[in-house]
Scaffold this active site. Structure first.
Site, PDB file in Angstrom:
ATOM      1  N   ARG A  16       0.906  -1.195  -0.256  1.00 43.60           N
ATOM      2  CA  ARG A  16      -0.548   0.205  -0.200  1.00 43.60           C
ATOM      3  C   ARG A  16       0.800   1.499  -0.185  1.00 43.60           C
ATOM      4  O   ARG A  16       0.731   2.057  -1.304  1.00 43.60           O
ATOM      5  CB  ARG A  16      -1.310  -0.105   1.352  1.00 43.60           C
ATOM      6  CG  ARG A  16      -2.261   0.509   0.665  1.00 43.60           C
ATOM      7  CD  ARG A  16      -2.403   1.957   1.708  1.00 43.60           C
ATOM      8  NE  ARG A  16      -0.958   2.166   2.921  1.00 43.60           N
ATOM      9  CZ  ARG A  16      -0.578   3.026   3.058  1.00 43.60           C
ATOM     10  NH1 ARG A  16      -0.570   4.597   2.303  1.00 43.60           N
ATOM     11  NH2 ARG A  16      -0.665   3.752   4.858  1.00 43.60           N
ATOM     12  N   ASP A  17       0.975   1.884   1.184  1.00 43.67           N
ATOM     13  CA  ASP A  17       2.168   2.837   1.484  1.00 43.67           C
ATOM     14  C   ASP A  17       3.677   3.069   0.061  1.00 43.67           C
ATOM     15  O   ASP A  17       3.992   3.634   0.051  1.00 43.67           O
ATOM     16  CB  ASP A  17       2.815   2.818   2.622  1.00 43.67           C
ATOM     17  CG  ASP A  17       2.473   4.507   3.303  1.00 43.67           C
ATOM     18  OD1 ASP A  17       3.164   5.344   2.122  1.00 43.67           O
ATOM     19  OD2 ASP A  17       3.357   4.598   4.093  1.00 43.67           O
ATOM     20  N   HIS A 209       4.769   4.002  12.698  1.00 43.18           N
ATOM     21  CA  HIS A 209       4.751   3.609  11.565  1.00 43.18           C
ATOM     22  C   HIS A 209       5.927   4.847  11.117  1.00 43.18           C
ATOM     23  O   HIS A 209       5.676   6.371  11.140  1.00 43.18           O
ATOM     24  CB  HIS A 209       3.758   4.019  10.502  1.00 43.18           C
ATOM     25  CG  HIS A 209       3.018   4.219   9.335  1.00 43.18           C
ATOM     26  ND1 HIS A 209       2.714   3.209   8.298  1.00 43.18           N
ATOM     27  CD2 HIS A 209       3.705   5.403   8.349  1.00 43.18           C
ATOM     28  CE1 HIS A 209       3.458   3.827   7.145  1.00 43.18           C
ATOM     29  NE2 HIS A 209       3.957   4.888   7.130  1.00 43.18           N
ATOM     30  N   HIS A 211       8.548   6.693   8.010  1.00 40.06           N
ATOM     31  CA  HIS A 211       9.289   7.381   7.786  1.00 40.06           C
ATOM     32  C   HIS A 211      10.924   7.788   7.982  1.00 40.06           C
ATOM     33  O   HIS A 211      10.955   8.089   8.821  1.00 40.06           O
ATOM     34  CB  HIS A 211       8.851   8.066   6.399  1.00 40.06           C
ATOM     35  CG  HIS A 211       7.607   8.252   5.371  1.00 40.06           C
ATOM     36  ND1 HIS A 211       7.017   7.659   4.747  1.00 40.06           N
ATOM     37  CD2 HIS A 211       6.293   6.761   6.769  1.00 40.06           C
ATOM     38  CE1 HIS A 211       5.881   6.885   4.178  1.00 40.06           C
ATOM     39  NE2 HIS A 211       5.308   6.805   5.182  1.00 40.06           N
ATOM     40  N   CYS A 242       8.596   9.311  -2.925  1.00 43.87           N
ATOM     41  CA  CYS A 242       9.164   9.244  -4.609  1.00 43.87           C
ATOM     42  C   CYS A 242      10.749   8.674  -4.853  1.00 43.87           C
ATOM     43  O   CYS A 242      11.251  10.033  -4.581  1.00 43.87           O
ATOM     44  CB  CYS A 242       8.486  10.517  -5.243  1.00 43.87           C
ATOM     45  SG  CYS A 242       8.887  10.662  -7.044  1.00 43.87           S
TER      46      CYS A 242
HETATM   47 ZN    ZN Z   1       3.649   6.134   5.392  1.00 50.82          ZN
END
Ligand code: ZN
Length: 309
Positions: A16-17, A209, A211, A242
């Site tokens: 998903r992510d 979660h 990043h 990205c």
């Molecule tokens: Zn995320």
């Protein structure tokens, strides 16, 4: 001495992510193969996709198909999907998805500008999703984006985070993810917030979660573990963000987290080499490398074996 848990639960969110940020759209068959490999590697919680509008997120358009195919196989793992609203609950019910996740931004200005609602008002609006979900036997969890800092609002006061948690509890959601989507969290802040929410809300089940935008995600996971947290998201190969924008980075790579846990004596139930094989396969399918230390360097236990130590 560090105070690490003996066991943690790792959710793979790459499908998903990770994939939602990729230009290449993987086939449903490739996604199914990846899902089956993840289950075989020992993952017990997997975020399969999202029920967003297919025009908005075309990479996730086949989420319903994935759930239908897997429901028939009854793999005995928790398969979840991100939903934006009530329509998402209906799609989940129609394809046999039993776990959905709602999301709100902790960034007040962001939420006000986009939705003309405070984050608490947005969460209160989720009540209809929770009641519809319970009619279909679907469990609902919630996530809070940017609790550790936002590019628009800067650091968010803890009282505002607590108000969002209270709003989630008010609509009956007790499983909550703190999602550092902006990659602005730092270990002492993560430690303090984790200790605070665990103490204030003992009825909640927490997910973290991170990043790896600024290279601090792994340290943040360690800080959260020190504070007693045991549930973490990761993305195969470190996918997310990205890859074509210089300086951008994705989620913390799942295999890096599994490896760190394994070498630190923290049980994950996941076979790290099988997790690496999945990440390699995803890199092949996408046709580019990703931010995974382990795929570059290999497991340290393999290295020790090679040198006979
Ligand atoms: Zn995320």
């Amino acid at each position: 001495m560090m105070n690490l848990p003996s066991q943690v639960n790792i959710c793979e969110v790459g499908l998903r992510d990770g994939l939602q940020n990729e230009k290449t759209i993987l086939s449903t068959q490739d996604k199914l193969d990846i899902l089956r490999s993840l289950i075989d590697a020992g993952f017990r919680v997997i975020e399969v996709g999202s029920f967003m509008h297919p025009k908005k997120v075309p990479q996730m358009a086949d989420t319903d198909e994935l759930f239908k195919a897997l429901a028939a196989e009854n793999p005995g793992v928790e398969l979840r999907a991100l939903i934006p609203n009530l329509r998402g609950v209906q799609r989940a019910a129609d394809c046999g998805c039993k776990k959905v996740k709602l999301n709100v931004s902790a960034s007040r200005e962001h939420n006000l500008k986009n939705l003309n609602m405070t984050p608490e008002q947005s969460v209160a609006g989720f009540a209809e999703c929770v009641s519809a979900a319970s009619e279909h036997g679907i469990t609902v969890s919630g996530s809070i984006s940017m609790p550790f800092g936002s590019p628009w609002d800067g650091r968010i006061p803890q009282s505002e985070i607590d108000a969002i948690i209270d709003a989630y509890l008010n609509v009956g959601i007790t499983e909550i993810s703190l999602s550092d989507t902006s990659g602005m969290g730092v270990p002492n802040q993560v430690y303090d917030m984790c200790c605070h929410v665990r103490e204030k809300y003992p009825q909640c089940s927490w997910w973290l979660h991170f990043h790896n935008t600024r290279g601090v995600a792994m340290a943040n996971i360690m800080a959260a573990m020190e504070a007693g947290m045991t549930q973490f998201d990761g993305s195969f190969g470190g996918l997310g963000g990205c890859p074509f924008v210089p300086g951008a980075a994705g989620n913390i790579s799942t295999e890096d987290v599994v490896h760190m846990c394994m070498e630190s004596g923290v049980e994950t139930g996941i076979d790290v080499r099988k997790a690496m094989a999945v990440a390699r396969r995803v890199q092949q399918l996408l046709g580019h490398t990703t931010d995974s230390y382990l795929l570059r360097a290999g497991c340290s236990s393999d290295l020790l074996e090679t040198i006979g130590k």
